[in-house]
Structures are given as C-alpha cells and as structure tokens.
Write an enzyme that holds these catalytic residues in place. Sequence first.
Site, mmCIF file in Angstrom:
data_model
loop_
_atom_site.group_PDB
_atom_site.id
_atom_site.type_symbol
_atom_site.label_atom_id
_atom_site.label_comp_id
_atom_site.label_asym_id
_atom_site.label_seq_id
_atom_site.Cartn_x
_atom_site.Cartn_y
_atom_site.Cartn_z
ATOM 1 N N LEU A 38 -7.271 -4.695 -5.839
ATOM 2 C CA LEU A 38 -6.044 -5.266 -5.303
ATOM 3 C C LEU A 38 -4.831 -4.363 -5.508
ATOM 4 C CD1 LEU A 38 -6.528 -8.981 -6.422
ATOM 5 C CD2 LEU A 38 -7.293 -7.857 -4.327
ATOM 6 N N GLN A 43 -9.405 -6.637 13.138
ATOM 7 C CA GLN A 43 -10.006 -7.720 12.369
ATOM 8 C C GLN A 43 -9.236 -9.024 12.569
ATOM 9 O OE1 GLN A 43 -11.349 -7.434 8.020
ATOM 10 N NE2 GLN A 43 -9.322 -8.350 7.800
ATOM 11 N N GLY A 74 -0.193 -4.788 -1.233
ATOM 12 C CA GLY A 74 -0.473 -5.400 0.062
ATOM 13 C C GLY A 74 -1.130 -6.749 -0.083
ATOM 14 N N HIS A 75 -2.079 -6.859 -1.003
ATOM 15 C CA HIS A 75 -2.741 -8.143 -1.233
ATOM 16 C C HIS A 75 -1.766 -9.176 -1.823
ATOM 17 C CE1 HIS A 75 -6.225 -5.264 -1.502
ATOM 18 N NE2 HIS A 75 -6.700 -6.138 -0.643
ATOM 19 N N ARG A 101 -0.798 0.754 2.894
ATOM 20 C CA ARG A 101 -1.500 0.495 1.641
ATOM 21 C C ARG A 101 -2.944 0.093 1.928
ATOM 22 N NH1 ARG A 101 1.931 -1.149 -3.448
ATOM 23 N NH2 ARG A 101 3.641 0.302 -3.110
ATOM 24 N N SER A 102 -3.860 0.671 1.166
ATOM 25 C CA SER A 102 -5.279 0.396 1.335
ATOM 26 C C SER A 102 -6.006 0.715 0.043
ATOM 27 C CB SER A 102 -5.863 1.248 2.476
ATOM 28 O OG SER A 102 -7.269 1.164 2.502
ATOM 29 N N SER A 103 -7.046 -0.064 -0.238
ATOM 30 C CA SER A 103 -7.858 0.222 -1.419
ATOM 31 C C SER A 103 -8.515 1.592 -1.312
ATOM 32 C CB SER A 103 -8.937 -0.860 -1.578
ATOM 33 O OG SER A 103 -8.342 -2.132 -1.725
ATOM 34 N N ARG A 104 -8.773 2.048 -0.100
ATOM 35 C CA ARG A 104 -9.400 3.351 0.089
ATOM 36 C C ARG A 104 -8.481 4.503 -0.322
ATOM 37 N NH1 ARG A 104 -14.079 2.915 3.295
ATOM 38 N NH2 ARG A 104 -14.306 0.858 4.236
#
EC number: 6.3.2.1
Length: 279
Positions: A33, A154, A36-37, A185-188
């Site tokens: 997380l 998505q 963004g989350h 923002r991204s977990s990647r």
Amino acid sequence: MKLVRTRQELTEIVTQWHKNGETIGLVPTMGSLHEGHLTLVRALDGKATRRIVTIFVNPIQFNNPDDFQLYPRGLEADEALLAETGLVDVLYAPDETQIYPPGFCTRITVSGLDKVLCGGDRPGHFDGVATIVTKLFMQTRADIAAFGEKDFQQLCIIRKMVTDLDLPVTILPVPTVREADNLARSSRNRRLTPAQRQQAAHLPQALISCLEALKAGQAVTPTLELCVRTLKEAGFTVHYLDLRSEKTLTPAEKADAGTRLFVAASLGDIRLIDNMPVA
C-alpha cells in the site's frame, strides 16, 4: 481496525453491520500500500459508515508467473499503515483457499473492453480482475467501492460488469495520485532501480507534452507517433499509446472532452501504465 483472514468471520461482521443499518465501503487492493490506496480510503468519507480494505494478490490475473512471484508483499507494513489512518474498520486478507477453493472453475468476461489496451498483450488478465472483484463484492457485501482512475481500463470494465450483472454496489472513481514529478503512484514503482526511477519521470512528461499538442490542434496520429519516439529515446519499450473514448475505450480521431490518452510502457521487465484526460 480488525484483521480478518476467513470468509466466515467476515460474513459475521458484515451481517451484523447491515442489521444495524450501516453502509459498507470497500477498497480492493493487492497490498504493498501507498498514498494512492489511502486516497481511495479517504474518498469514502461521508459515503459509508464502515470501511473494508482487502489485500489479496490475485493469481488468475497474472499472465507471467514470475510477475506474480515478484509482486511486492508486506502484510504487516500494510496493516500498520491502515491502522494509522484510523479510518478502516476491517482489513480482509484471505489466503487463496478463501477465494478459490478446490474445484473453482468460473471466470467472468466483459467482452470487448477486455481485448484493447492492456488486454491486447495480457490475455485473460481482465477476466481475472472481473472475477476477483465480483468475489470481493459478494464476500464483503459492499454498498460502494472505490477504484483509482490510474487503472482506467479496469475501472471501465468493472463499471460495465456491475451494470450488466445488476450488482448492488456503487462504483466510486478516484483521480490518479501522483508523485512530485507526476509519475503515477503504483506498487510496481518500488521495483524500479534508482536509475529507472529517474527514467520513469519521462512517462508523464511525455503525456503532458502530447496533450498540450493535441489541445493546440495538432493532428492526432503524428502527435502520438512523436510521443512514442520520445518515450523510446528515454529508454522505454512502448506497448501502446492511444487516444480513446473514456466511455467505450474506442479509438478517437479527435482530442476533445470525453477522450483520454492511454499508455503502457516498460523499463526492463517493469510495466508502467498511465492515462490523462484531454479535458
């Protein structure tokens, strides 16, 4: 905040909430997380009296087994981050047996929308997304669910699925959260090396320049081609760069309200996606 690991315990909690007249807000995630989350969680302010965040790294939406294995995980850190907000009532973190018990063989397909953009080179990915999201809607009995616009395809697929299947949940879109240099923002992003992280900033910069040219009246095709060349020169492998309708995801011949730029590009084996509206 309560950590729940089984469907049975979750059912007991949400059944009591509904008996008490509570409304349930849901934020489905795959963990790792970031801000963004948390923005999705905060977007439920005033829209739900109870909030559930789910963490489940969904195996059936990964085309590449290595990508699934490398996806960042850290439940303890995620739990602490959510607890600090004081906004989340339940963190639901099931294992695979709670989602896909032995013999599970059903998939949900949203035909058409799943074949373009990321669906073009990730066959079956959106079937996996639609299936897990439906499962989470059913298990949490959510009244409203927040999804980020960063994953705009998505979002479109989930909206269509909810409409077509008459699912009793409201979908709340939330604008993309960006870093100081505009990278989505991204977990990647955590998998990027320091050098790749610097390169990654060229992605939103190129999109912004492309949008400015389109808004100034430049022709769509050569403008997109120039943007692709710019990204390749910055070290990206470009999977697609398209101008499409926000509602139908069909290609757009003119940049106007209701259209959006979509891009997927990789640095090494790390795939980054982004999108920006014309209006």
